[in-house]
Design a protein around this motif. Structure first.
Motif, PDB file in Angstrom:
ATOM      1  N   GLY A  19     -25.536   1.193 -14.611  1.00  0.00           N
ATOM      2  CA  GLY A  19     -26.978   1.016 -14.716  1.00  0.00           C
ATOM      3  C   GLY A  19     -27.704   1.918 -13.741  1.00  0.00           C
ATOM      4  O   GLY A  19     -27.496   3.134 -13.734  1.00  0.00           O
ATOM      5  N   ASP A  20     -28.526   1.323 -12.895  1.00  0.00           N
ATOM      6  CA  ASP A  20     -29.280   2.090 -11.904  1.00  0.00           C
ATOM      7  C   ASP A  20     -28.645   2.041 -10.519  1.00  0.00           C
ATOM      8  O   ASP A  20     -29.302   2.321  -9.515  1.00  0.00           O
ATOM      9  CB  ASP A  20     -30.726   1.570 -11.825  1.00  0.00           C
ATOM     10  CG  ASP A  20     -31.539   1.960 -13.050  1.00  0.00           C
ATOM     11  OD1 ASP A  20     -31.220   3.000 -13.654  1.00  0.00           O
ATOM     12  OD2 ASP A  20     -32.477   1.220 -13.392  1.00  0.00           O
ATOM     13  N   VAL A  21     -27.376   1.665 -10.470  1.00  0.00           N
ATOM     14  CA  VAL A  21     -26.670   1.576  -9.196  1.00  0.00           C
ATOM     15  C   VAL A  21     -25.506   2.575  -9.192  1.00  0.00           C
ATOM     16  O   VAL A  21     -24.762   2.677 -10.176  1.00  0.00           O
ATOM     17  CB  VAL A  21     -26.124   0.157  -8.951  1.00  0.00           C
ATOM     18  CG1 VAL A  21     -25.305   0.101  -7.657  1.00  0.00           C
ATOM     19  CG2 VAL A  21     -27.279  -0.848  -8.902  1.00  0.00           C
ATOM     20  N   PHE A  22     -25.391   3.309  -8.094  1.00  0.00           N
ATOM     21  CA  PHE A  22     -24.264   4.218  -7.900  1.00  0.00           C
ATOM     22  C   PHE A  22     -23.313   3.598  -6.886  1.00  0.00           C
ATOM     23  O   PHE A  22     -23.746   3.111  -5.827  1.00  0.00           O
ATOM     24  CB  PHE A  22     -24.739   5.577  -7.387  1.00  0.00           C
ATOM     25  CG  PHE A  22     -25.382   6.428  -8.444  1.00  0.00           C
ATOM     26  CD1 PHE A  22     -24.623   7.338  -9.176  1.00  0.00           C
ATOM     27  CD2 PHE A  22     -26.734   6.316  -8.714  1.00  0.00           C
ATOM     28  CE1 PHE A  22     -25.207   8.120 -10.152  1.00  0.00           C
ATOM     29  CE2 PHE A  22     -27.331   7.098  -9.697  1.00  0.00           C
ATOM     30  CZ  PHE A  22     -26.557   8.002 -10.418  1.00  0.00           C
ATOM     31  N   LEU A  23     -22.026   3.622  -7.205  1.00  0.00           N
ATOM     32  CA  LEU A  23     -20.988   3.138  -6.309  1.00  0.00           C
ATOM     33  C   LEU A  23     -20.170   4.326  -5.846  1.00  0.00           C
ATOM     34  O   LEU A  23     -19.512   4.993  -6.659  1.00  0.00           O
ATOM     35  CB  LEU A  23     -20.096   2.122  -7.018  1.00  0.00           C
ATOM     36  CG  LEU A  23     -20.804   0.888  -7.592  1.00  0.00           C
ATOM     37  CD1 LEU A  23     -19.816   0.027  -8.363  1.00  0.00           C
ATOM     38  CD2 LEU A  23     -21.474   0.084  -6.490  1.00  0.00           C
ATOM     39  N   LYS A  24     -20.201   4.589  -4.549  1.00  0.00           N
ATOM     40  CA  LYS A  24     -19.458   5.710  -3.979  1.00  0.00           C
ATOM     41  C   LYS A  24     -18.237   5.147  -3.261  1.00  0.00           C
ATOM     42  O   LYS A  24     -18.368   4.340  -2.334  1.00  0.00           O
ATOM     43  CB  LYS A  24     -20.345   6.501  -3.015  1.00  0.00           C
ATOM     44  CG  LYS A  24     -21.651   6.973  -3.638  1.00  0.00           C
ATOM     45  CD  LYS A  24     -22.387   7.961  -2.756  1.00  0.00           C
ATOM     46  CE  LYS A  24     -21.700   9.303  -2.796  1.00  0.00           C
ATOM     47  NZ  LYS A  24     -22.509  10.361  -2.148  1.00  0.00           N
ATOM     48  N   VAL A  25     -17.070   5.577  -3.708  1.00  0.00           N
ATOM     49  CA  VAL A  25     -15.806   5.103  -3.145  1.00  0.00           C
ATOM     50  C   VAL A  25     -15.199   6.240  -2.339  1.00  0.00           C
ATOM     51  O   VAL A  25     -14.911   7.308  -2.868  1.00  0.00           O
ATOM     52  CB  VAL A  25     -14.831   4.674  -4.263  1.00  0.00           C
ATOM     53  CG1 VAL A  25     -13.567   4.080  -3.657  1.00  0.00           C
ATOM     54  CG2 VAL A  25     -15.501   3.672  -5.204  1.00  0.00           C
TER      55      VAL A  25
END
Length: 248
Positions: A19-25
């Motif tokens: 959606g409008d969220v980015f997850l940086k791993v």
């Protein structure tokens, strides 16, 4: 949400969009710490940090669209490119952050890294010796003293978002810190030389074009082998190898 989009993924880190969220791993916690710190200090629009749970950082999407990407067509008016230059000048004029950044490597360290990388490129046959040698000579102009500035350190064209002629967000701050301002200008215009004058017009000060040209060569030489080994194609039209050929 019914879809998870893989934005980028390689052995060092991955970025997912839900959606409008980015997850940086990122397994390198210091890199995440540097990114969060830089976004809190930068005087330009940045994503909002939603939460952190190592090794994951969650941030918001920023509105607007980029001016293009390396290897693809550039978009936007001259005013939009100038607006990006003005935002970059605002960043470079800000108080210095506490950390050195990717653009802050010393001339001695860069020289050693560059010479080693050029040797690897030739020995592996990845690039012809003449192309490497000519760009190595061109890169020399970037190896000079510079006044530290607040730099982004990875200011690819795909990392700056605009709505019309207004910068709405700059993303991916993991390489930010004290560094050479002209490195940012060169990175942003890499592969899009036709917009360099517009960016400089917005930046609003005299800029040494020879140094920017040198950074195009230097940055591309250092990137080609890493990109090839991590699933990217530096030989694609308009990308790093074409940049090196254009310097001939």
């Amino acid at each position: 949400m019914d879809e998870v989009q893989v934005v980028v993924a390689h052995s060092e880190r991955a970025t997912l969009r839900v959606g409008d969220v980015f997850l940086k791993v990122d397994a390198d916690q210091a890199r995440i710490d540097a990114e969060v710190e830089a976004m809190s200090l930068a005087p330009v629009p940045t994503p909002k940090v939603l939460w952190r749970k190592p090794p994951v950082l969650a941030i918001t999407a920023v509105p607007g669209a980029t001016l293009g990407r390396l290897g693809g067509p550039a978009t936007g008016s001259s005013a939009a490119w100038a607006a990006a230059g003005a935002a970059l000048r605002k960043l470079h004029d800000a108080p210095l952050p506490p950390r050195p950044g990717r653009a802050g490597r010393s001339a001695a360290a860069l020289t050693a890294e560059l010479d080693d990388e050029c040797g690897r490129l030739v020995a592996s046959g990845l690039l012809p010796v003449g192309l490497v040698a000519r760009n190595r000579r061109a890169a020399e102009a970037a190896l000079r003293p510079w006044t530290p500035a607040f730099t982004h350190g990875d200011l690819q064209i795909a990392h700056v978002f605009l709505d019309g002629d207004e910068v709405t967000g700059i993303i991916d701050w993991s390489e930010a810190g004290r560094g050479d301002a002209l490195y940012d200008l060169a990175t942003f215009t890499l592969g899009h030389e036709e917009h360099l004058d517009d960016v400089i017009a917005g930046y609003g000060t005299d800029v040494d074009l020879d140094v920017i040209h040198a950074w195009w060569s230097l940055r591309s030489l250092l990137a080609v082998r890493w990109l090839a080994e991590h699933g990217f194609d530096p030989f694609a039209p308009g990308c790093e190898v074409d940049v090196l050929r254009s310097r001939m």
